[in-house]
Scaffold this active site. Structure first.
Site, short mmCIF file in Angstrom:
data_model
loop_
_atom_site.label_atom_id
_atom_site.label_comp_id
_atom_site.label_asym_id
_atom_site.label_seq_id
_atom_site.Cartn_x
_atom_site.Cartn_y
_atom_site.Cartn_z
N TRP A 20 0.74 -1.17 -0.14
CA TRP A 20 -0.19 -0.11 0.06
C TRP A 20 1.13 1.16 0.01
O TRP A 20 0.57 2.07 -0.71
CB TRP A 20 -1.02 0.02 1.21
N ILE A 435 15.85 19.34 14.47
CA ILE A 435 15.24 18.30 15.37
C ILE A 435 16.22 17.14 15.56
O ILE A 435 15.87 16.35 16.57
CB ILE A 435 13.74 18.15 15.22
N GLU A 488 21.45 11.21 12.37
CA GLU A 488 20.67 10.13 12.68
C GLU A 488 20.53 8.96 11.47
O GLU A 488 19.64 8.35 11.42
CB GLU A 488 19.01 10.56 13.16
N GLU A 609 0.45 11.36 23.83
CA GLU A 609 -0.52 10.32 23.19
C GLU A 609 -0.80 9.22 24.18
O GLU A 609 -1.73 8.24 23.92
CB GLU A 609 -0.20 9.67 21.71
N HIS A 698 6.56 18.43 7.10
CA HIS A 698 5.79 17.37 6.39
C HIS A 698 5.45 17.74 4.98
O HIS A 698 4.96 17.12 4.28
CB HIS A 698 4.58 16.95 7.26
N1 GLN Z 1 15.08 13.21 16.63
C1 GLN Z 1 13.82 12.96 15.96
C2 GLN Z 1 13.97 13.15 14.31
O1 GLN Z 1 14.52 14.29 14.15
C3 GLN Z 1 12.38 13.28 16.45
C4 GLN Z 1 11.53 12.67 15.59
C5 GLN Z 1 10.22 12.93 16.01
O2 GLN Z 1 9.82 13.78 16.85
N2 GLN Z 1 9.04 12.13 15.78
O3 GLN Z 1 13.61 12.34 13.61
ZN ZN Z 2 8.84 15.56 15.90
#
Ligand code: GLN
Ligand code: ZN
Length: 763
Positions: A20, A435, A488, A609, A698
């Site tokens: 999908w 982030i 990452e 959540e 996003h």
């Molecule tokens: N440190 C993570 C990233 O940058 C945080 C992801 C998230 O908040 N879902 O991908």
């Molecule tokens: Zn996030």
């Protein structure tokens, strides 16, 4: 004689191997045509139906399948298309549908937020410019499709009007009744047409009844359902609740519908039935197989429970079903051939759960003897699983028992810490950062797959990751970001990665579940006590730091997020596992610090959540989440700066908790909820450092500098510049390299200009 019916509430959409997802992404990238996309997704949907029929489920759902999200399906069915998207009325076409979800270069996407207490995200309906009309009868189309293609008489599933409106935004609370009145006739039309087509059972999902609703809403709900019943008397309406205890039990079970679906796992429905009874004239749909986890059901226990339920309710019909849609569990454990057979034997994914339901239905109808062999096999597997070596670790159990209140205290207060940190880090005002994750290119994903298949060596793989880190440290330096990240690249997922490294976890190969849109996550499984085994992030972080004089943030996923995004056993208290994870992460934090890392970010995007749906039970959960976070960070020096990050939730009502985490800096997503969080700051005086996401990651669109300036200035009208950080609203792993660089360029430029203008302003 009681009639027993087996049923399913919803089947995973994604296919056994995420077909999908691939179909969607290929369509979005224009590598397949719309016809091909439709052909592929038709196939997945029909396979899902066939499978459920083969397993022997009596009531197979239709309408649970979606091209993106079932809440968005409901919105477009009712003609709810925000004005910023071109739309002339009538049936909403596929591309408009995707534009609302994903945004276009001219229009921002609708907000996404978490579906109740799950890690599924839905598209928030925007009612501000809506005139409610029925643009197509989707449940009817899908009902007909199953009937015509397979001769399956399905149970259409609709999102209920109360839940739909409660999840929507863009109207005043006082207009709820009016809107419900406008919506009711549309539901009636859907149901009347289904009735004409011969549908019998229709499931209406109303998970909102597990939250706290006002008396007016309950009253309006009663009226609406009364009208619906009168208008479509041939339909047997099954009002379905899940994810928690129904808060107004008596009102809900007296709603004018044929059947009530209750959650016997998270909702503890049996206590309510014992306390308040269950109406004799209604059918009980008993959600007794856990729809939210992956463990094999103890069939003996469940059958026993079903017998007791049967005794307690005197109903003529009982429907046996999962506690919620199976959207939240992976498709089948059949493909997990690499797992230890004992662990595999302890598992049950969607398909296996459906088999359990059919077995239990048979057992309840014809007695234990009818399922004797199944019961024996079940007992054997469970004994082996529960007695296996990976379950227990005495040392960790002892460490957790010995924890005290002080174990989670950092000592010095924020005010004193931040002064030391500022002296050490020497950052400009309005520091810029990201982030954590940076784009995961096709090449990276392919290399990882080859590494996993053993086609390239560990050394080559690690070298490849190092090259990426090097490339991006250079890019970040050129962009003149102030606090850098290693990117990452070694992680597919922020939780699974730690699951692979921590003792007590196992990971699966195909255990995917949908998170938002085409994005799926593969939650790791906690199969025993959790402990630190090996350094998890030190190598990559220290390497990145060795390449630059600017501070590189160490990146960890927080204990509550790891727990909420994993499948956790039922037989160990959640807080015990939570503290075990926290102790393991604490070691990692210490190692990063020892190796010269000055800033450590511990992400907690899933903190909110995990909240129980009933507000009255929030306190306990929040306290343990705070404790675990503080425990993780308790041993660092005061001049080591602790960051945290959260996103895609409503944070307004847990702001106190966020403060108690005692992180020196927090970054929070706000750009997709269009700055609503800001109002919270007007009321609360938050004293710690904070970065409100200044653009939506996003969406593929590059934010303009006006837009960024506007967002930042908006924030600075409420939050003092000395406290404020500038960052995107979430990790950048899903974005393309060029998009990312362009967007960050605009962001850094905006920060620089603002610093200039602050200098010019008199203090
Ligand atoms: N440190 C993570 C990233 O940058 C945080 C992801 C998230 O908040 N879902 O991908
Ligand atoms: Zn996030």
């Amino acid at each position: 004689m009681t009639t027993i019916i087996s049923s399913n509430l919803g089947y995973p959409r994604i296919g056994e191997k995420r077909q999908w997802k691939y179909a969607l992404e290929q369509y979005w990238n224009q590598t397949i045509s719309q016809e091909e996309f439709i052909r592929q997704t038709d196939q997945i949907r029909l396979d899902n139906l066939k499978k459920q029929k083969y397993i022997g489920i009596d009531l197979i759902p239709t309408g649970d399948f979606s091209f993106y999200d079932h809440v968005l399906d409901t919105s477009v069915m009712f003609g709810i298309v925000p004005k910023r998207f071109p739309y002339q009325g009538g049936k909403v076409d596929l591309d408009t549908y995707f534009s609302i979800a994903r945004g276009t270069k001219d229009a921002v996407a609708s907000e996404i937020t978490k579906w109740f207490n799950t890690n599924y995200h839905y598209i928030v309906p925007e009612l501000q410019d809506a005139s409610l009309t029925l643009t197509s009868n989707r449940p009817l189309e899908l009902f007909k499709e199953a009937k015509e293609q397979f001769g399956i008489h399905t149970k259409p599933v609709l999102l209920g009007p109360i839940t739909f409106l409660q999840l929507a935004k863009g109207y005043k609370e006082s207009d709820f009744g009016k809107l419900l009145e406008a919506l009711t006739p549309l539901y009636i039309q859907i149901l009347q047409e289904l009735q004409e087509e011969g549908a019998t059972w229709v499931q209406i999902d109303e998970p909102i009844f597990a939250t706290n609703l006002s008396d007016e809403v309950l009253h309006d709900a009663h009226l609406a359902y009364e009208k619906i019943r009168e208008a479509a008397p041939g339909i047997q309406l099954l009002l379905q609740t899940y994810f928690g205890k129904v808060t107004n039990y008596k009102e809900v079970v007296s709603l004018p519908v044929k059947a009530i679906g209750l959650d016997f796992i998270l909702g503890d429905a049996f206590s309510q039935i014992k306390a308040y009874g269950f109406p004799k004239d209604k059918v009980l749909a008993a959600g007794i197989i856990n729809g939210r986890n992956v463990w094999r059901t103890d069939l003996n226990k469940s059958l026993q429970l079903l017998e007791e339920i049967k005794q307690a309710i005197e109903s003529e019909t009982i429907i046996i079903q999962p506690s919620s849609s199976l959207l939240h569990v992976p498709v089948t454990k059949r493909l997990e051939t690499e797992l230890d057979p004992i662990i595999q034997g302890g598992l049950s994914f969607a398909d296996e759960k459906l088999v359990e339901i059919v077995t239990l239905a048979k057992g309840l109808e014809y007695g234990k003897e009818a399922i004797q062999q199944d019961l024996e096999n079940n007992t054997q597997s469970l004994i082996q699983f529960n007695q296996s070596a990976f379950k227990r670790n005495e040392q960790v159990q002892k460490d957790v028992e010995e924890l005290t209140k002080d174990s989670a205290d950092r000592g010095l207060s924020f005010v004193d810490r931040i002064a030391l940190q500022k002296r050490r880090l020497k950052l400009p005002v309005l520091p810029t950062t990201t982030i954590g994750s940076l784009p995961q290119t096709k090449e990276l994903k392919e290399t990882r797959t080859r590494y996993r298949k053993g086609e390239i060596s560990v050394t080559d793989y690690e070298h490849f990751i190092q090259q990426l880190i090097k490339k991006w440290i250079k890019i970040q330096e050129d962009l003149e970001l102030d606090v850098l990240v290693h990117g990452e690249f070694e992680r597919t997922d922020m939780v699974e990665y730690f699951g692979e490294k921590l003792e007590g976890f196992v990971v699966t190969k195909f255990g995917w579940v949908q998170s938002y849109g085409s994005r799926c996550v593969k939650p790791p499984l906690v199969v025993g006590d959790v402990s630190f085994d090996q350094p998890m992030t030190v190598k990559e972080t220290v390497y990145a730091q060795s390449l630059t004089d600017k501070p590189v943030k160490g990146m960890l996923t927080g204990p509550t997020t790891i727990l909420n995004w994993s499948f956790v056993p039922d037989d160990i208290p959640r807080v015990t596992i939570l503290n075990q994870v926290a102790l393991a992460l604490k070691k990692e934090v210490e190692l990063l610090e020892e190796n010269g890392i000055k800033i450590i970010q511990i992400d907690e995007p899933a903190l909110r959540e995990g909240l129980p749906l009933d507000r009255n039970t929030w306190q306990n959960y929040l306290e343990s989440a705070v404790y675990a976070f503080r425990l993780t960070t308790s041993s660092v020096q005061p001049d080591t700066q602790i960051h945290t990050h959260m996103c895609y939730s409503n944070f307004q009502d847990i702001f106190e908790t966020i403060d108690q985490l005692d992180a020196d800096v927090i970054s929070i997503e706000t750009s997709r909820s269009h700055g609503e969080l800001l109002s919270t700051f007007k009321e609360n005086t938050y004293k710690k450092d904070i970065g409100l996401g200044v653009y939506d990651i996003h969406s593929p669109r590059i934010p303009s500098s006006q837009e960024l300036n506007h967002n930042i200035e908006n924030a600075l009208s409420i939050i003092p510049a000395e406290q404020f950080w500038i960052n995107p609203d979430c990790g950048l792993k899903t974005r393309k390299t060029n998009e990312t660089i362009s967007a960050l360029k605009v962001m850094v430029q905006a920060a620089k200009e603002l610093r200039q203008s602050l200098l010019l302003q008199p203090k």
